[in-house]
Design an enzyme around this catalytic site. Structure first.
Site, PDB file in Angstrom:
ATOM      1  CE1 TYR A   1      -4.107   1.544  -0.367  1.00 36.13           C
ATOM      2  CE2 TYR A   1      -3.548   2.768   1.616  1.00 36.13           C
ATOM      3  CZ  TYR A   1      -4.362   2.573   0.529  1.00 36.13           C
ATOM      4  OH  TYR A   1      -5.441   3.407   0.320  1.00 36.13           O
TER       5      TYR A   1
ATOM      6  CE  LYS B   1      -7.366   6.100   0.566  1.00 33.38           C
ATOM      7  NZ  LYS B   1      -8.420   6.866  -0.155  1.00 33.38           N
TER       8      LYS B   1
HETATM    9  P1  NAD Z   1     -12.503   3.019  -8.288  1.00 30.40           P
HETATM   10  O1  NAD Z   1     -11.333   2.793  -9.184  1.00 30.40           O
HETATM   11  O2  NAD Z   1     -13.806   2.528  -8.724  1.00 30.40           O
HETATM   12  O3  NAD Z   1     -12.607   4.573  -7.908  1.00 30.40           O
HETATM   13  C1  NAD Z   1     -11.509   5.428  -7.817  1.00 30.40           C
HETATM   14  C2  NAD Z   1     -11.933   6.711  -8.491  1.00 30.40           C
HETATM   15  O4  NAD Z   1     -10.937   7.729  -8.365  1.00 30.40           O
HETATM   16  C3  NAD Z   1     -12.195   6.519  -9.980  1.00 30.40           C
HETATM   17  O5  NAD Z   1     -13.535   6.814 -10.265  1.00 30.40           O
HETATM   18  C4  NAD Z   1     -11.274   7.530 -10.636  1.00 30.40           C
HETATM   19  O6  NAD Z   1     -11.875   8.114 -11.769  1.00 30.40           O
HETATM   20  C5  NAD Z   1     -11.106   8.531  -9.504  1.00 30.40           C
HETATM   21  N1  NAD Z   1      -9.972   9.428  -9.708  1.00 30.40           N
HETATM   22  C6  NAD Z   1      -8.658   9.131  -9.736  1.00 30.40           C
HETATM   23  N2  NAD Z   1      -7.941  10.232 -10.009  1.00 30.40           N
HETATM   24  C7  NAD Z   1      -8.832  11.249 -10.173  1.00 30.40           C
HETATM   25  C8  NAD Z   1      -8.722  12.617 -10.486  1.00 30.40           C
HETATM   26  N3  NAD Z   1      -7.535  13.205 -10.742  1.00 30.40           N
HETATM   27  N4  NAD Z   1      -9.856  13.373 -10.566  1.00 30.40           N
HETATM   28  C9  NAD Z   1     -11.055  12.811 -10.333  1.00 30.40           C
HETATM   29  N5  NAD Z   1     -11.235  11.513 -10.041  1.00 30.40           N
HETATM   30  C10 NAD Z   1     -10.132  10.742  -9.966  1.00 30.40           C
HETATM   31  O7  NAD Z   1     -12.085   2.361  -6.887  1.00 30.40           O
HETATM   32  P2  NAD Z   1     -12.773   2.409  -5.437  1.00 30.40           P
HETATM   33  O8  NAD Z   1     -12.178   1.253  -4.729  1.00 30.40           O
HETATM   34  O9  NAD Z   1     -14.235   2.554  -5.536  1.00 30.40           O
HETATM   35  O10 NAD Z   1     -12.115   3.725  -4.811  1.00 30.40           O
HETATM   36  C11 NAD Z   1     -12.872   4.776  -4.246  1.00 30.40           C
HETATM   37  C12 NAD Z   1     -12.241   5.224  -2.930  1.00 30.40           C
HETATM   38  O11 NAD Z   1     -12.361   4.177  -1.977  1.00 30.40           O
HETATM   39  C13 NAD Z   1     -10.764   5.560  -3.016  1.00 30.40           C
HETATM   40  O12 NAD Z   1     -10.503   6.691  -2.209  1.00 30.40           O
HETATM   41  C14 NAD Z   1     -10.105   4.341  -2.401  1.00 30.40           C
HETATM   42  O13 NAD Z   1      -8.856   4.649  -1.831  1.00 30.40           O
HETATM   43  C15 NAD Z   1     -11.119   4.010  -1.347  1.00 30.40           C
HETATM   44  N6  NAD Z   1     -11.036   2.656  -0.788  1.00 30.40           N
HETATM   45  C16 NAD Z   1     -11.046   1.558  -1.608  1.00 30.40           C
HETATM   46  C17 NAD Z   1     -10.966   0.288  -1.049  1.00 30.40           C
HETATM   47  C18 NAD Z   1     -10.925  -0.942  -1.924  1.00 30.40           C
HETATM   48  O14 NAD Z   1     -10.445  -1.979  -1.457  1.00 30.40           O
HETATM   49  N7  NAD Z   1     -11.419  -0.902  -3.144  1.00 30.40           N
HETATM   50  C19 NAD Z   1     -10.877   0.132   0.347  1.00 30.40           C
HETATM   51  C20 NAD Z   1     -10.897   1.280   1.150  1.00 30.40           C
HETATM   52  C21 NAD Z   1     -10.963   2.531   0.572  1.00 30.40           C
HETATM   53  O1  0WE Z   2      -6.838   2.987  -2.021  1.00 33.58           O
HETATM   54  C1  0WE Z   2      -6.762   1.948  -2.633  1.00 33.58           C
HETATM   55  C2  0WE Z   2      -6.082   1.908  -3.988  1.00 33.58           C
HETATM   56  C3  0WE Z   2      -6.046   3.248  -4.665  1.00 33.58           C
HETATM   57  C4  0WE Z   2      -5.171   3.300  -5.883  1.00 33.58           C
HETATM   58  C5  0WE Z   2      -5.079   2.267  -6.806  1.00 33.58           C
HETATM   59  C6  0WE Z   2      -4.262   2.413  -7.917  1.00 33.58           C
HETATM   60  C7  0WE Z   2      -4.060   1.300  -8.908  1.00 33.58           C
HETATM   61  C8  0WE Z   2      -3.635   1.808 -10.263  1.00 33.58           C
HETATM   62  C9  0WE Z   2      -4.437   4.445  -6.089  1.00 33.58           C
HETATM   63  N1  0WE Z   2      -3.651   4.607  -7.152  1.00 33.58           N
HETATM   64  C10 0WE Z   2      -3.552   3.613  -8.083  1.00 33.58           C
HETATM   65  N2  0WE Z   2      -2.738   3.814  -9.149  1.00 33.58           N
HETATM   66  C11 0WE Z   2      -2.689   2.968 -10.199  1.00 33.58           C
HETATM   67  O2  0WE Z   2      -1.901   3.178 -11.147  1.00 33.58           O
HETATM   68  N3  0WE Z   2      -7.275   0.795  -2.050  1.00 33.58           N
HETATM   69  C12 0WE Z   2      -7.717   0.880  -0.677  1.00 33.58           C
HETATM   70  C13 0WE Z   2      -7.319  -0.514  -2.708  1.00 33.58           C
HETATM   71  C14 0WE Z   2      -6.075  -1.252  -2.325  1.00 33.58           C
HETATM   72  O3  0WE Z   2      -4.901  -1.019  -2.948  1.00 33.58           O
HETATM   73  C15 0WE Z   2      -3.936  -1.781  -2.315  1.00 33.58           C
HETATM   74  C16 0WE Z   2      -4.519  -2.512  -1.274  1.00 33.58           C
HETATM   75  C17 0WE Z   2      -5.896  -2.166  -1.265  1.00 33.58           C
HETATM   76  C18 0WE Z   2      -6.942  -2.668  -0.335  1.00 33.58           C
HETATM   77  C19 0WE Z   2      -2.571  -1.874  -2.571  1.00 33.58           C
HETATM   78  C20 0WE Z   2      -1.805  -2.723  -1.790  1.00 33.58           C
HETATM   79  C21 0WE Z   2      -2.371  -3.434  -0.753  1.00 33.58           C
HETATM   80  C22 0WE Z   2      -3.741  -3.353  -0.485  1.00 33.58           C
END
Ligand code: NAD
Ligand code: 0WE
Length: 265
Positions: free
Chosen positions: A156, A163
């Site tokens: 991460y 975060k």
């Molecule tokens: P996702 O890929 O569906 O959403 C991420 C979004 O970020 C996308 O819609 C992308 O368009 C947007 N984004 C990135 N750069 C941007 C920019 N410059 N301007 C506007 N939008 C931008 O993935 P998700 O998992 O739904 O992520 C949403 C949030 O939830 C993130 O903050 C992520 O860190 C958080 N989150 C995800 C998880 C997981 O495991 N998926 C867990 C905890 C928190």
């Molecule tokens: O916040 C995230 C991931 C957000 C994210 C994902 C990407 C993938 C593609 C931000 N930047 C990028 N850039 C890219 O080029 N999560 C909470 C999902 C996530 O990501 C991990 C996790 C989990 C959960 C990465 C390592 C370990 C666990």
């Protein structure tokens, strides 16, 4: 009548049907909210329009949070439709490719650090600055965080620092906006298979371990995160501000789950 009837809420961060913010939109619509949406680029516009349509909305605006001008224009456009509104959901994170893999110190760079903090943390405050004049009293702002903010999680990497910054941002924004009766909180969600999680090494193994270890013995769904987001946006959480709530089936409160003990002979 749902808990969000009469509330107008802007949703960011939809990139697919699996996005956490798509689950949030579905829950908020179910609870009677009027919704508006943003999309990051033209490639994602159609997907966001699809979610908007099923949530009875035709307000779909471009927003790349890397640009101050786009943030300004987004709220200027929104208020042509809504004079005032009741909050937004920030579900945006980005670290440049290569940052979220391998040894933290090998991967991190000055540029990677700057971009991830800019897009994943600063943008929440940047949006609040522009939205402020248009927010009704009792408005609520919600962002999405992850456990990597408070504990070191392999791969991460710099997103964990971003975060941690986002969670501090929640507290400082809550402190600044309290006098206007505006609340600010975060949901720290368990791991969910979304586009942001695709390509992450060992993600499947992480989900399997999560399922075994979490007190509720299952993974988190976007609808479950959505329902908590609905409560945070509603007046049913009127005293809650500056907090990080864990939508993680209890994973983060368990230090030595039975199932992981069974992994050792
Ligand atoms: P996702 O890929 O569906 O959403 C991420 C979004 O970020 C996308 O819609 C992308 O368009 C947007 N984004 C990135 N750069 C941007 C920019 N410059 N301007 C506007 N939008 C931008 O993935 P998700 O998992 O739904 O992520 C949403 C949030 O939830 C993130 O903050 C992520 O860190 C958080 N989150 C995800 C998880 C997981 O495991 N998926 C867990 C905890 C928190
Ligand atoms: O916040 C995230 C991931 C957000 C994210 C994902 C990407 C993938 C593609 C931000 N930047 C990028 N850039 C890219 O080029 N999560 C909470 C999902 C996530 O990501 C991990 C996790 C989990 C959960 C990465 C390592 C370990 C666990």
């Amino acid at each position: 009548m749902g808990i969000l009837s009469g509330k107008k809420i802007l949703i960011t961060g939809i990139a697919s049907e699996r996005s956490i913010s798509a689950g949030i939109a579905d829950s908020m619509y179910e609870q009677g909210a009027e919704l508006a949406f943003t999309y990051m680029n033209d490639k994602l516009k159609g997907r966001v329009e699809k979610v908007a349509a099923r949530c009875g909305s035709d307000i779909v605006l471009p927003l790349d949070v890397a640009s101050d001008e786009q943030i300004k224009d987004c709220f200027a456009e929104l208020t042509k439709k809504w004079e005032k509104f009741d909050g937004f959901v920030h579900a945006i994170a980005f670290a440049p490719p290569g940052q979220l893999d391998g040894d933290y110190l090998d991967a991190v760079t000055r540029e990677g650090f700057q971009i991830s903090h800019d897009i994943s943390s600063y943008s929440f405050a940047a949006m609040a600055k522009e939205a402020r004049p248009y927010l009704n009293p009792k408005a609520s702002l919600t962002t999405l965080s992850y456990l990597g903010a408070v504990a070191a999680i392999s791969n991460y990497n710099v997103m964990g620092l971003a975060k941690a910054s986002l969670e501090a941002n929640v507290r400082y924004m809550a402190n600044a906006l309290g006098k206007e009766d505006i609340r600010v909180n975060a949901i720290s969600a368990g791991p969910i298979r979304t586009l942001a999680a695709s390509g992450i090494s060992n993600f499947k193994k992480m989900l399997a371990l999560f399922e075994m270890s979490a007190p509720l013995k299952r993974c988190v769904t976007i609808k479950e995160v959505g329902d908590l987001a609905s409560v945070l946006a509603s007046d049913l959480s009127a005293s809650l501000t500056g907090q990080i709530l864990y939508a993680d089936n209890g994973f983060s409160i368990s230090a030595l789950p039975d199932a992981t003990l069974d992994l050792v002979k």
